[in-house]
Design an enzyme around this catalytic site. Structure first.
Site, PDB file in Angstrom:
ATOM      1  CG  HIS A   1      -0.244  -0.168   2.525  1.00  0.00           C
ATOM      2  ND1 HIS A   1       0.145  -1.408   2.967  1.00  0.00           N
ATOM      3  CD2 HIS A   1       0.138   0.707   3.483  1.00  0.00           C
ATOM      4  CE1 HIS A   1       0.724  -1.290   4.153  1.00  0.00           C
ATOM      5  NE2 HIS A   1       0.745  -0.012   4.486  1.00  0.00           N
TER       6      HIS A   1
ATOM      7  CG  HIS B   1       0.647   5.329   4.289  1.00  0.00           C
ATOM      8  ND1 HIS B   1      -0.148   5.235   5.412  1.00  0.00           N
ATOM      9  CD2 HIS B   1       1.421   4.216   4.300  1.00  0.00           C
ATOM     10  CE1 HIS B   1       0.138   4.113   6.073  1.00  0.00           C
ATOM     11  NE2 HIS B   1       1.091   3.482   5.420  1.00  0.00           N
TER      12      HIS B   1
HETATM   13  P1  5GP Z   1       1.750   0.460   7.472  1.00  0.00           P
HETATM   14  O1  5GP Z   1       2.309   0.682   8.829  1.00  0.00           O
HETATM   15  O2  5GP Z   1       1.598  -1.017   7.150  1.00  0.00           O
HETATM   16  O3  5GP Z   1       2.453   1.231   6.402  1.00  0.00           O
HETATM   17  O4  5GP Z   1       0.300   1.106   7.501  1.00  0.00           O
HETATM   18  C1  5GP Z   1      -0.867   0.391   7.709  1.00  0.00           C
HETATM   19  C2  5GP Z   1      -1.985   1.407   7.808  1.00  0.00           C
HETATM   20  O5  5GP Z   1      -3.207   0.703   7.749  1.00  0.00           O
HETATM   21  C3  5GP Z   1      -1.991   2.209   9.117  1.00  0.00           C
HETATM   22  O6  5GP Z   1      -1.894   3.596   8.826  1.00  0.00           O
HETATM   23  C4  5GP Z   1      -3.334   1.855   9.754  1.00  0.00           C
HETATM   24  O7  5GP Z   1      -3.953   2.942  10.382  1.00  0.00           O
HETATM   25  C5  5GP Z   1      -4.144   1.337   8.581  1.00  0.00           C
HETATM   26  N1  5GP Z   1      -5.135   0.339   8.918  1.00  0.00           N
HETATM   27  C6  5GP Z   1      -4.964  -0.760   9.699  1.00  0.00           C
HETATM   28  N2  5GP Z   1      -6.102  -1.463   9.773  1.00  0.00           N
HETATM   29  C7  5GP Z   1      -7.008  -0.800   9.020  1.00  0.00           C
HETATM   30  C8  5GP Z   1      -8.392  -1.047   8.697  1.00  0.00           C
HETATM   31  O8  5GP Z   1      -9.011  -2.010   9.125  1.00  0.00           O
HETATM   32  N3  5GP Z   1      -8.987  -0.139   7.871  1.00  0.00           N
HETATM   33  C9  5GP Z   1      -8.344   0.948   7.385  1.00  0.00           C
HETATM   34  N4  5GP Z   1      -9.025   1.763   6.588  1.00  0.00           N
HETATM   35  N5  5GP Z   1      -7.046   1.212   7.655  1.00  0.00           N
HETATM   36  C10 5GP Z   1      -6.408   0.350   8.468  1.00  0.00           C
END
Ligand code: 5GP
Length: 125
Positions: A109, A111
């Site tokens: 993903h 951001h």
């Molecule tokens: P990472 O740390 O993997 O780059 O970011 C994962 C992101 O996914 C985090 O910003 C977190 O807030 C988001 N996230 C985790 N679980 C969910 C969910 O169930 N729904 C949504 N919309 N975002 C999520």
């Protein structure tokens, strides 16, 4: 060894419709939705629908159609949320990857963060 994909990760469940999401944009190969814990006024996640663990997995193994669709979706999300540089103040695109990158969800993903000044990219270690 390849990139082992966990079908139970939270974004896989969102893609299967098992968990609701606030969709910003859905295309043939990509989904953009609001982050559940926004860290800026604009905080959208863009994911491919395909089973890719990380940015490098996606970059190396996705089809050209998937890659074009994903990149165009990022561009459209920036336009739709008002952070694109033609009309807005700018944004940051982040793809945390793996342990050192502190990736929480093991489905690739990006951001898209904006709507306020975001400070420097990294704090000193
Ligand atoms: P990472 O740390 O993997 O780059 O970011 C994962 C992101 O996914 C985090 O910003 C977190 O807030 C988001 N996230 C985790 N679980 C969910 C969910 O169930 N729904 C949504 N919309 N975002 C999520």
């Amino acid at each position: 060894m390849g990139y082992a994909y966990d079908d139970q990760n939270i974004f896989a469940r969102i893609l299967r419709g098992e968990i609701p999401n606030k969709t910003v944009l859905e295309t043939a190969h990509s989904l953009a939705f609001e982050d559940i814990r926004p860290q800026a006024p604009v905080h959208v996640l863009v994911i491919p629908k395909g089973k890719y663990v990380s940015y490098d997995d996606f970059a190396r193994n996705a089809s050209e159609a998937e890659i074009v669709d994903f990149v165009r979706t990022v561009g459209e999300v920036c336009r739709m949320t008002g952070v694109a540089l033609d009309a807005g103040e700018g944004f940051r695109a982040i793809a945390n990857s793996g342990g050192a990158g502190v990736q929480e969800v093991p489905h690739f993903h990006t951001h898209i963060l904006g709507g306020r000044g975001l400070g420097r990219m990294l704090q000193p270690a």
